[in-house]
Design a protein around this motif. Structure first.
Motif, PDB file in Angstrom:
ATOM      1  N   SER A   4       4.440  14.399   0.101  1.00  0.00           N
ATOM      2  CA  SER A   4       3.418  14.558   1.035  1.00  0.00           C
ATOM      3  C   SER A   4       2.991  15.651   1.456  1.00  0.00           C
ATOM      4  N   SER A   5       2.176  15.106   2.604  1.00  0.00           N
ATOM      5  CA  SER A   5       1.682  16.900   3.211  1.00  0.00           C
ATOM      6  C   SER A   5       2.555  17.312   4.336  1.00  0.00           C
ATOM      7  N   ARG A   6       2.871  16.765   4.818  1.00  0.00           N
ATOM      8  CA  ARG A   6       3.968  17.290   5.861  1.00  0.00           C
ATOM      9  C   ARG A   6       4.943  17.745   5.379  1.00  0.00           C
ATOM     10  N   ALA A   7       5.476  17.435   4.660  1.00  0.00           N
ATOM     11  CA  ALA A   7       6.219  18.034   3.261  1.00  0.00           C
ATOM     12  C   ALA A   7       5.900  18.986   2.205  1.00  0.00           C
ATOM     13  N   LEU A   8       4.726  19.138   2.193  1.00  0.00           N
ATOM     14  CA  LEU A   8       3.869  20.299   1.007  1.00  0.00           C
ATOM     15  C   LEU A   8       3.779  21.439   2.656  1.00  0.00           C
ATOM     16  N   SER A  33      -3.663  17.002   3.300  1.00  0.00           N
ATOM     17  CA  SER A  33      -4.672  16.210   3.465  1.00  0.00           C
ATOM     18  C   SER A  33      -6.258  15.274   3.404  1.00  0.00           C
ATOM     19  N   ASP A  34      -6.423  16.929   4.117  1.00  0.00           N
ATOM     20  CA  ASP A  34      -8.036  16.109   4.001  1.00  0.00           C
ATOM     21  C   ASP A  34      -8.880  16.986   2.410  1.00  0.00           C
ATOM     22  N   PHE A  35      -8.246  17.683   1.950  1.00  0.00           N
ATOM     23  CA  PHE A  35      -7.954  18.689   0.600  1.00  0.00           C
ATOM     24  C   PHE A  35      -8.236  17.971  -0.362  1.00  0.00           C
ATOM     25  N   ARG A  36      -6.722  16.807  -0.208  1.00  0.00           N
ATOM     26  CA  ARG A  36      -6.628  15.799  -1.205  1.00  0.00           C
ATOM     27  C   ARG A  36      -7.400  15.121  -0.924  1.00  0.00           C
ATOM     28  N   LYS A  37      -8.076  14.035   0.000  1.00  0.00           N
ATOM     29  CA  LYS A  37      -8.918  13.350   0.812  1.00  0.00           C
ATOM     30  C   LYS A  37     -10.821  13.325   0.144  1.00  0.00           C
ATOM     31  N   ASN A  38     -10.984  14.567   0.018  1.00  0.00           N
ATOM     32  CA  ASN A  38     -12.129  15.067   0.167  1.00  0.00           C
ATOM     33  C   ASN A  38     -12.514  16.116  -1.253  1.00  0.00           C
ATOM     34  N   ASN A  39     -11.919  15.836  -1.792  1.00  0.00           N
ATOM     35  CA  ASN A  39     -11.582  16.653  -3.785  1.00  0.00           C
ATOM     36  C   ASN A  39     -11.090  16.142  -3.994  1.00  0.00           C
ATOM     37  N   PRO A  40     -11.589  14.475  -4.677  1.00  0.00           N
ATOM     38  CA  PRO A  40     -10.471  13.724  -5.817  1.00  0.00           C
ATOM     39  C   PRO A  40     -10.907  14.005  -6.696  1.00  0.00           C
ATOM     40  N   LYS A  41     -12.014  14.335  -7.806  1.00  0.00           N
ATOM     41  CA  LYS A  41     -12.314  14.483  -8.405  1.00  0.00           C
ATOM     42  C   LYS A  41     -11.795  15.960  -9.773  1.00  0.00           C
ATOM     43  N   ALA A  42     -12.190  16.859  -7.914  1.00  0.00           N
ATOM     44  CA  ALA A  42     -11.833  18.437  -8.651  1.00  0.00           C
ATOM     45  C   ALA A  42     -10.470  18.078  -8.874  1.00  0.00           C
ATOM     46  N   LEU A  43      -9.319  17.160  -8.124  1.00  0.00           N
ATOM     47  CA  LEU A  43      -7.505  17.614  -8.605  1.00  0.00           C
ATOM     48  C   LEU A  43      -7.693  16.980  -9.426  1.00  0.00           C
ATOM     49  N   LYS A  44      -8.762  15.306  -9.848  1.00  0.00           N
ATOM     50  CA  LYS A  44      -8.530  15.549 -11.199  1.00  0.00           C
ATOM     51  C   LYS A  44      -8.489  15.824 -12.799  1.00  0.00           C
ATOM     52  N   GLN A  45     -10.021  16.931 -12.140  1.00  0.00           N
ATOM     53  CA  GLN A  45      -9.476  17.701 -13.392  1.00  0.00           C
ATOM     54  C   GLN A  45      -9.091  18.582 -13.352  1.00  0.00           C
ATOM     55  N   ASN A  97      -3.526   7.352 -15.086  1.00  0.00           N
ATOM     56  CA  ASN A  97      -2.153   8.282 -14.274  1.00  0.00           C
ATOM     57  C   ASN A  97      -2.503   8.979 -13.232  1.00  0.00           C
ATOM     58  N   ILE A  98      -3.292   9.919 -13.601  1.00  0.00           N
ATOM     59  CA  ILE A  98      -3.514  10.768 -12.171  1.00  0.00           C
ATOM     60  C   ILE A  98      -4.577  10.044 -10.958  1.00  0.00           C
ATOM     61  N   ASP A  99      -5.063   9.098 -11.696  1.00  0.00           N
ATOM     62  CA  ASP A  99      -5.869   8.188 -10.469  1.00  0.00           C
ATOM     63  C   ASP A  99      -5.218   7.681  -9.129  1.00  0.00           C
ATOM     64  N   GLU A 100      -3.836   6.306  -9.863  1.00  0.00           N
ATOM     65  CA  GLU A 100      -2.279   6.448  -9.359  1.00  0.00           C
ATOM     66  C   GLU A 100      -1.924   7.183  -9.171  1.00  0.00           C
ATOM     67  N   TYR A 101      -1.891   8.425  -9.122  1.00  0.00           N
ATOM     68  CA  TYR A 101      -1.172   9.417  -8.439  1.00  0.00           C
ATOM     69  C   TYR A 101      -1.966  10.519  -7.435  1.00  0.00           C
ATOM     70  N   LEU A 102      -2.859  10.238  -7.573  1.00  0.00           N
ATOM     71  CA  LEU A 102      -3.453  10.768  -6.276  1.00  0.00           C
ATOM     72  C   LEU A 102      -3.993   9.655  -4.942  1.00  0.00           C
ATOM     73  N   SER A 103      -3.373   8.189  -5.802  1.00  0.00           N
ATOM     74  CA  SER A 103      -4.049   7.207  -4.926  1.00  0.00           C
ATOM     75  C   SER A 103      -1.925   7.092  -4.416  1.00  0.00           C
ATOM     76  N   ALA A 104      -0.931   7.313  -4.921  1.00  0.00           N
ATOM     77  CA  ALA A 104       0.055   7.352  -4.087  1.00  0.00           C
ATOM     78  C   ALA A 104       0.167   8.523  -3.470  1.00  0.00           C
ATOM     79  N   LEU A 105      -0.185   9.565  -3.477  1.00  0.00           N
ATOM     80  CA  LEU A 105      -0.056  11.048  -2.828  1.00  0.00           C
ATOM     81  C   LEU A 105      -0.832  10.104  -1.249  1.00  0.00           C
TER      82      LEU A 105
END
Length: 147
Positions: A4-8, A33-45, A97-105
């Protein structure tokens, strides 16, 4: 493993390697949390490139792995040819798998917030009971009248 973002945020204050990676910055859980939410394509890449770099450096490979009786697809022979179609299918699998990981986050962040609210609930109920006990008749007194 989903973090979770709090754990990070907590880990960034504890882990020296993470402090180095963030150049000494101390982002809050909301920023993470906002960074994860706003940059899913960049994180996926980034995740995809990281996996490809590890494969290119032979730090991860295509070997047969069995976990609890589940066999995963692997390169069983040196003579096996890797076709373009297989590579494209593998890349699609990595993407999913990356999409699944991001949704789990995302779920983990929401779950952490809900848990924090749930921890406050008993304290809030105690305050409410104190306020109502001075202005109303208790439930046990009402029950004794009818019994």
């Amino acid at each position: 493993m989903y973090v979770s973002s709090r754990a990070l945020e907590k880990e960034n204050a504890r882990n020296i390697e993470l402090m180095w990676l963030t150049s000494g910055l101390k982002p809050t859980y909301k920023t993470i949390s906002d960074f994860r939410k706003n940059n899913p394509k960049a994180l996926k890449q980034v995740f995809k490139d990281f996996v490809l770099i590890l494969k290119g450096l032979a730090l991860i490979g295509d070997t047969l792995i069995a976990l609890d009786g589940a066999f995963l697809r692997a390169n069983a022979s040196k003579n096996t040819l890797i076709m373009k179609k297989t590579t494209q299918r593998d890349l699609k699998e990595v993407d999913s798998n990356i999409d699944e990981y991001l949704s789990a986050l995302k779920y983990s962040d929401e779950e952490t917030h809900t848990t924090k609210l749930a921890k406050q609930l008993p304290r809030n109920l105690e305050i409410l009971l104190k306020k109502t006990s001075s202005t109303s008749v208790s439930a046990t007194n009402l029950l004794n009248k009818f019994v």
